[in-house]
Design a protein around this motif. Structure first.
Motif, mmCIF file in Angstrom:
data_model
loop_
_atom_site.group_PDB
_atom_site.id
_atom_site.type_symbol
_atom_site.label_atom_id
_atom_site.label_comp_id
_atom_site.label_asym_id
_atom_site.label_seq_id
_atom_site.Cartn_x
_atom_site.Cartn_y
_atom_site.Cartn_z
ATOM 1 N N TYR A 159 -12.664 -4.990 -9.812
ATOM 2 C CA TYR A 159 -12.706 -6.316 -8.996
ATOM 3 C C TYR A 159 -11.773 -7.356 -9.685
ATOM 4 C CZ TYR A 159 -14.126 -9.931 -6.013
ATOM 5 O OH TYR A 159 -14.157 -11.238 -5.594
ATOM 6 N N MET A 168 -8.281 -9.087 -8.124
ATOM 7 C CA MET A 168 -8.140 -10.525 -7.703
ATOM 8 C C MET A 168 -7.062 -10.908 -8.191
ATOM 9 S SD MET A 168 -10.458 -11.454 -5.477
ATOM 10 C CE MET A 168 -10.054 -9.934 -4.443
ATOM 11 N N ARG A 169 -6.689 -10.792 -9.687
ATOM 12 C CA ARG A 169 -5.599 -11.201 -10.320
ATOM 13 C C ARG A 169 -4.409 -10.790 -9.651
ATOM 14 N NH1 ARG A 169 -6.173 -8.719 -14.504
ATOM 15 N NH2 ARG A 169 -4.540 -7.197 -14.325
ATOM 16 N N GLU A 170 -4.311 -9.381 -9.097
ATOM 17 C CA GLU A 170 -3.028 -8.842 -8.833
ATOM 18 C C GLU A 170 -2.700 -9.011 -7.406
ATOM 19 O OE1 GLU A 170 -0.752 -7.457 -10.610
ATOM 20 O OE2 GLU A 170 -1.939 -7.455 -12.629
ATOM 21 N N SER A 171 -3.747 -8.985 -6.447
ATOM 22 C CA SER A 171 -3.173 -9.092 -5.128
ATOM 23 C C SER A 171 -4.286 -10.183 -4.311
ATOM 24 C CB SER A 171 -3.445 -7.855 -4.224
ATOM 25 O OG SER A 171 -4.726 -7.282 -4.458
ATOM 26 N N SER A 172 -5.222 -10.457 -5.014
ATOM 27 C CA SER A 172 -6.355 -11.547 -4.166
ATOM 28 C C SER A 172 -7.103 -10.682 -3.100
ATOM 29 C CB SER A 172 -5.673 -12.759 -3.501
ATOM 30 O OG SER A 172 -5.292 -13.508 -4.648
ATOM 31 N N GLY A 173 -7.026 -9.277 -3.371
ATOM 32 C CA GLY A 173 -7.654 -8.420 -2.281
ATOM 33 C C GLY A 173 -6.840 -7.968 -1.171
ATOM 34 N N ASN A 174 -5.682 -8.222 -1.172
ATOM 35 C CA ASN A 174 -4.777 -7.986 -0.086
ATOM 36 C C ASN A 174 -4.363 -6.417 -0.217
ATOM 37 O OD1 ASN A 174 -2.909 -7.549 2.081
ATOM 38 N ND2 ASN A 174 -1.468 -9.297 1.581
#
Length: 160
Positions: free
Chosen positions: A82, A86-92
């Motif tokens: 998680y 969140m750092r890499e894609s913000s969950g997209n």
């Protein structure tokens, strides 16, 4: 028309415009909450599921990946995945990086954990889709890569 009357009309028009705008702004949350409430009720009762039966959202994708990782002896925890998502894609899951050195070389980072195609191909885990934008495949391949490079996705605290 005398200037004083024209000034009063202009002032009245501005006052009405401001009042109408204020009323619209106040009404928007009410309209939005009604729509959102209906949408929440609908989505809560008919939540989409993945083929494996997990919810079709970030929580479900991580949980499905962790189940596959457990079968394949790939280390990692929910919190580690998680945090990195969140750092890499913000969950997209459709995120794509079109500006860094990988993108300049023609191999942009893709998906939840921003994996480039050669890394995805090298660390793809059987039983997942062969698609770097597939959330479960992306997470699982990235965790497989992190296992070989860092010991676990839990040991990754920056771009990798």
């Amino acid at each position: 028309m005398p200037a004083a009357v024209q000034h009063r009309r202009t002032r009245l028009a501005r006052t009405l415009a401001v009042a109408a705008t204020g009323a619209a702004v106040l009404a928007l949350p009410l309209i939005g909450s009604t729509s959102a409430s209906a949408a929440t009720t609908t989505s809560a009762t008919t939540a989409a599921k993945t083929a494996a039966g997990y919810t079709n959202n970030l929580d479900g994708w991580i949980r499905e990946s962790l189940a596959i990782m457990a079968e394949k002896d790939i280390p990692g925890t929910y919190n580690g995945i998680y945090r990195n998502v969140m750092r890499e894609s913000s969950g997209n899951p459709n995120a794509i990086n079109l500006w860094d050195s990988n993108a300049a070389a023609g191999i942009p980072s893709k998906g939840l954990l921003q994996v480039i195609d050669p890394t995805f191909a090298a660390y793809h885990v059987s039983g997942t889709a062969y698609d770097p934008y597939d959330p479960v495949a992306n997470i699982t391949a990235a965790c497989h890569y992190a296992q070989h490079r860092y010991g676990s996705i839990d040991n990754v605290f920056g771009a990798y």
